[in-house]
Enzyme design. Structure first.
Site, short mmCIF file in Angstrom:
data_model
loop_
_atom_site.label_atom_id
_atom_site.label_comp_id
_atom_site.label_asym_id
_atom_site.label_seq_id
_atom_site.Cartn_x
_atom_site.Cartn_y
_atom_site.Cartn_z
N ARG A 68 0.50 -1.09 -0.03
CA ARG A 68 0.07 -0.28 -0.09
C ARG A 68 0.91 1.08 0.35
O ARG A 68 1.60 1.77 1.30
CB ARG A 68 -0.87 0.01 1.18
CG ARG A 68 -1.61 1.57 1.68
CD ARG A 68 -2.46 1.36 0.51
NE ARG A 68 -3.81 2.46 0.85
CZ ARG A 68 -3.92 3.71 1.20
NH1 ARG A 68 -3.10 4.23 0.56
NH2 ARG A 68 -4.71 4.20 1.77
N GLU A 109 -11.24 5.26 -4.58
CA GLU A 109 -11.38 3.21 -4.38
C GLU A 109 -12.22 3.17 -5.72
O GLU A 109 -11.83 3.61 -6.64
CB GLU A 109 -12.89 3.22 -3.65
CG GLU A 109 -12.85 3.34 -1.96
CD GLU A 109 -11.51 2.83 -1.63
OE1 GLU A 109 -11.44 1.61 -1.89
OE2 GLU A 109 -10.58 3.77 -0.46
N ARG A 161 -0.75 -4.98 4.88
CA ARG A 161 0.11 -4.61 4.07
C ARG A 161 1.21 -3.79 4.19
O ARG A 161 1.24 -3.24 5.35
CB ARG A 161 -1.17 -3.60 2.89
CG ARG A 161 -1.69 -4.44 2.73
CD ARG A 161 -3.17 -2.86 1.95
NE ARG A 161 -3.93 -2.20 2.66
CZ ARG A 161 -4.54 -1.50 3.12
NH1 ARG A 161 -5.20 -0.88 1.83
NH2 ARG A 161 -4.93 -0.46 3.55
#
Length: 228
Positions: free
Chosen positions: A98, A106, A140
């Site tokens: 990330r 999104e 992540r």
């Protein structure tokens, strides 16, 4: 400095070549030997304090190297959305990365597909250098990514494909890049005003709306809004 003698009515002046090096009282006799002892002690204390300060500064300088992992290379395999991808390290370990300090629209948000394509154009099937900051609650790897001399995180914001993520922000150049992209109408900043919604606000709206759509006894789904 004046020194009292055995005769209360007589005082004599003592000259010293140096002023004491410290500012607290030491209970020693005020005679030449005592003053010499006092000065030497203060000098030693000053040297000790200086060495302590130098040691502390050296440790502070070493902290980043002790707390942050060294940059490493991985090859980008897939793109999930505008700020997230999976890559394969040189020892064949797969990581979900990330991009730190930024937040892209999104997948189902206006400009989500374009943001994903912008990231793909920069990193897909390329070797990237990751400067890891931490691992988030989803497992992540949060990192700044570079392809050669290109700062991927910064470039996405400058292109109008992502926001500077204020909750994580360390590099304030990202906020400057966002302001410039907005003023120039780049990327998502070309959208109608009602479609320009920060991803964190979009996700928050999803968390509020989702329970109203869920059926009793079943967990609400947030897949429409993503997890950031």
């Amino acid at each position: 400095m004046l020194e009292s003698t055995s005769n209360p009515g007589v005082q004599r002046r003592i000259s010293t070549s140096q002023k004491p090096q410290c500012c607290f009282a030491i209970p020693v006799p005020l005679n030449p030997a005592g003053i010499y002892y006092y000065q030497r002690l203060c000098i030693r204390l000053s040297i000790a304090n200086l060495m302590t300060i130098r040691t502390a500064l050296l440790l502070l300088a070493c902290l980043p190297a002790l707390t942050l992992a060294d940059p490493f290379i991985c090859r980008v395999m897939t793109i999930s959305e505008g700020d997230t991808f999976s890559c394969l390290t040189t020892d064949n370990k797969r990581l979900r990365v990330r991009l730190a300090e930024i937040d892209a629209p999104e997948r189902k948000q206006p400009y989500g597909a374009e943001a994903k394509q912008a990231l793909s154009d920069l990193v897909l099937e390329k070797q990237v250098v990751l400067h890891v900051q931490e691992v988030d609650r989803y497992g992540r790897t949060l990192a700044r990514a570079f392809v050669g001399a290109v700062d991927v995180n910064y470039t996405l914001v400058a292109q109008g494909a992502a926001w500077a993520y204020t909750e994580q922000l360390k590099d304030h150049r990202l906020k400057d890049a966002e302001t410039l992209a907005k003023n120039m109408g780049k990327g998502l900043w070309q959208l109608p005003a009602e479609d320009i919604v920060a991803p964190w606000d979009w996700r928050y709206a999803g968390r509020i709306a989702a329970p109203q759509k869920s059926q009793p006894g079943k967990a609400a789904s947030f897949s429409q809004f993503g997890d950031g």
